[in-house]
Design a protein around this motif. Structure first.
Motif, PDB file in Angstrom:
ATOM      1  N   PRO A   5       1.154 -15.917 -22.795  1.00 57.69           N
ATOM      2  CA  PRO A   5       0.862 -17.100 -22.918  1.00 57.69           C
ATOM      3  C   PRO A   5       0.519 -17.505 -24.495  1.00 57.69           C
ATOM      4  O   PRO A   5       1.021 -18.486 -24.925  1.00 57.69           O
ATOM      5  N   GLN A   6       0.041 -16.461 -25.097  1.00 62.71           N
ATOM      6  CA  GLN A   6      -0.053 -16.709 -26.548  1.00 62.71           C
ATOM      7  C   GLN A   6       1.183 -16.544 -27.286  1.00 62.71           C
ATOM      8  O   GLN A   6       1.449 -17.399 -28.252  1.00 62.71           O
ATOM      9  N   ILE A   7       2.022 -15.801 -26.995  1.00 60.55           N
ATOM     10  CA  ILE A   7       3.299 -15.603 -27.313  1.00 60.55           C
ATOM     11  C   ILE A   7       4.268 -16.940 -27.344  1.00 60.55           C
ATOM     12  O   ILE A   7       4.803 -17.560 -28.212  1.00 60.55           O
ATOM     13  N   ILE A  25       5.670 -20.475 -20.021  1.00 66.26           N
ATOM     14  CA  ILE A  25       5.375 -19.240 -20.039  1.00 66.26           C
ATOM     15  C   ILE A  25       6.366 -18.511 -19.022  1.00 66.26           C
ATOM     16  O   ILE A  25       6.799 -17.489 -19.469  1.00 66.26           O
ATOM     17  N   ALA A  26       6.909 -19.138 -18.117  1.00 70.30           N
ATOM     18  CA  ALA A  26       7.970 -18.699 -17.266  1.00 70.30           C
ATOM     19  C   ALA A  26       9.272 -18.282 -17.959  1.00 70.30           C
ATOM     20  O   ALA A  26       9.975 -17.226 -17.730  1.00 70.30           O
ATOM     21  N   THR A  27       9.632 -19.273 -18.903  1.00 72.13           N
ATOM     22  CA  THR A  27      10.658 -18.834 -19.794  1.00 72.13           C
ATOM     23  C   THR A  27      10.476 -17.721 -20.706  1.00 72.13           C
ATOM     24  O   THR A  27      11.593 -16.926 -20.630  1.00 72.13           O
ATOM     25  N   VAL A  28       9.208 -17.534 -20.946  1.00 75.84           N
ATOM     26  CA  VAL A  28       9.144 -16.386 -21.970  1.00 75.84           C
ATOM     27  C   VAL A  28       9.155 -14.963 -21.121  1.00 75.84           C
ATOM     28  O   VAL A  28       9.931 -14.185 -21.647  1.00 75.84           O
ATOM     29  N   TYR A  29       8.795 -14.888 -19.888  1.00 76.63           N
ATOM     30  CA  TYR A  29       8.752 -13.903 -19.174  1.00 76.63           C
ATOM     31  C   TYR A  29      10.207 -13.718 -18.665  1.00 76.63           C
ATOM     32  O   TYR A  29      10.623 -12.533 -18.763  1.00 76.63           O
ATOM     33  N   ARG A  30      10.998 -14.648 -18.514  1.00 70.53           N
ATOM     34  CA  ARG A  30      12.373 -14.503 -18.059  1.00 70.53           C
ATOM     35  C   ARG A  30      13.169 -14.031 -19.295  1.00 70.53           C
ATOM     36  O   ARG A  30      14.137 -13.109 -19.096  1.00 70.53           O
TER      37      ARG A  30
END
Length: 55
Positions: A5-7, A25-30
């Motif tokens: 979340p911070q990223i 957040i989902a995009t960053v995880y992906r």
């Protein structure tokens, strides 16, 4: 707690319909998962994360 979340808050979409906004957040995880998959195959990853900029 995960640092994702911070990223996500520190990244900015530089162009397109969502220009100036933070990715979800989902995009960053992906993006992280796709980068890991490319690393495992030995190929460089050149996907959408190259289009995000950090503040």
């Amino acid at each position: 707690m995960s640092p994702v979340p911070q990223i996500a808050r520190e990244l900015v979409i530089p162009s397109g319909e969502n220009k100036g906004e933070n990715p979800s957040i989902a995009t960053v995880y992906r993006l992280l998962a796709e980068g890991d998959a490319a690393t495992e195959t030995g190929r460089p990853y050149t996907g959408p994360q190259d289009q995000l900029i950090a503040l």
